[in-house]
Design an enzyme around this catalytic site. Structure first.
Site, PDB file in Angstrom:
ATOM      1  CG  HIS A  42      -1.856   5.370   4.677  1.00 23.59           C
ATOM      2  ND1 HIS A  42      -2.726   4.768   5.558  1.00 23.59           N
ATOM      3  CD2 HIS A  42      -1.380   4.378   3.884  1.00 23.59           C
ATOM      4  CE1 HIS A  42      -2.760   3.465   5.325  1.00 23.59           C
ATOM      5  NE2 HIS A  42      -1.968   3.199   4.305  1.00 23.59           N
ATOM      6  CD  GLU A  58      -3.024  -3.479   1.310  1.00 22.17           C
ATOM      7  OE1 GLU A  58      -2.000  -3.086   1.903  1.00 22.17           O
ATOM      8  OE2 GLU A  58      -3.803  -2.701   0.728  1.00 22.17           O
ATOM      9  CG  ASP A 113      -2.463  -3.060   5.884  1.00 23.14           C
ATOM     10  OD1 ASP A 113      -3.053  -2.996   6.975  1.00 23.14           O
ATOM     11  OD2 ASP A 113      -2.240  -2.071   5.178  1.00 23.14           O
TER      12      ASP A 113
END
Length: 238
Positions: free
Chosen positions: A26, A131, A157
């Site tokens: 990220h 996830e 998620d």
């Protein structure tokens, strides 16, 4: 770690942490920054985990050659995906990782490569993030893939896709954790997740979790900047 703060490995090691993980999924990390941060982990004698969304085999095992202890791969949803990742990061016979041995992970070839491949397979880790509902549905089959070393549950998620709140007291989240923990225990795979506080850490450990994450440079800045501002305001009579 969200950001390449050079002091963090030394401070984390002194604080008693076993590892830091660099979030390159990220956040933007220059490749030379990653190499430098891994070297600083080695100097501090603390393990370095890299989370990356990259699945290019050469780039994945290059991170291990640079000295990373583990790779964390998000959104792994099937045994086939797990098998492909094992092929990328484990040496034969577990996988198909290419052999070099001239980098930091093998002390720059100073002692040759005798025992190098075996040690790399045993002492570096492949952590897969669970996830999605698809991953939960086949988590036992994923855990059974030889060369998978760990699971890390991604609560943001997972809760989004389960359409429930991001809270481990939620029945769906609790059931998901129990399913991951059971599959991990059956196949000798480590598992863990982010934790909120000491009570949460105790709960994960009691359930068999060993990849227990707590804290970040972002959370430190987020928390302490507000506290610093409050202190200044109090000092000025605000």
């Amino acid at each position: 770690m969200y950001y390449p703060t050079t002091m963090m490995p030394a401070h984390a090691a002194k604080a008693g942490f076993d590892a830091l993980w660099l979030d390159a999924e990220h956040n933007t990390w220059d490749r030379r920054e990653i190499q430098r941060m891994i070297a600083l982990h080695h100097l501090a004698d603390i393990d370095c985990i890299i989370r990356t969304g990259n699945r290019n085999a050469n780039e994945l095992y290059h991170l291990l050659e640079d000295g990373a202890t583990a790779l964390m791969i998000p959104m792994v949803n099937s045994p086939g995906e797990a098998r492909a990742l094992v092929d990328a990061v484990k040496f034969f016979p577990l996988g198909q990782r290419g052999v070099d041995g001239a980098s930091l992970d093998n002390n720059f070839y100073l002692s040759g490569t005798t025992g190098y491949m075996e040690a790399a397979n045993a002492e570096t880790f492949l952590i897969l993030q669970i996830e999605t509902p698809e991953a939960l549905a086949c988590v036992e089959e994923i855990a059974a893939v030889p060369g998978v070393d760990g699971f890390f549950i991604g609560p943001g998620d997972l809760s989004l896709r389960l359409k429930c709140v991001n809270d481990w007291n939620d029945p769906q989240m609790a059931a998901a954790q129990a399913r991951v923990a059971a599959a991990a225990a059956k196949h000798g795979v480590a598992w863990g997740r982010p934790t909120r506080d000491a009570a949460d850490i105790r709960a994960v450990a009691a359930a068999g979790g060993r990849l227990i994450a707590h804290g970040s440079d972002f959370s430190a800045v987020y928390t302490m900047t507000a506290q610093f501002g409050k202190t200044v305001a109090e000092g000025l009579g605000g």
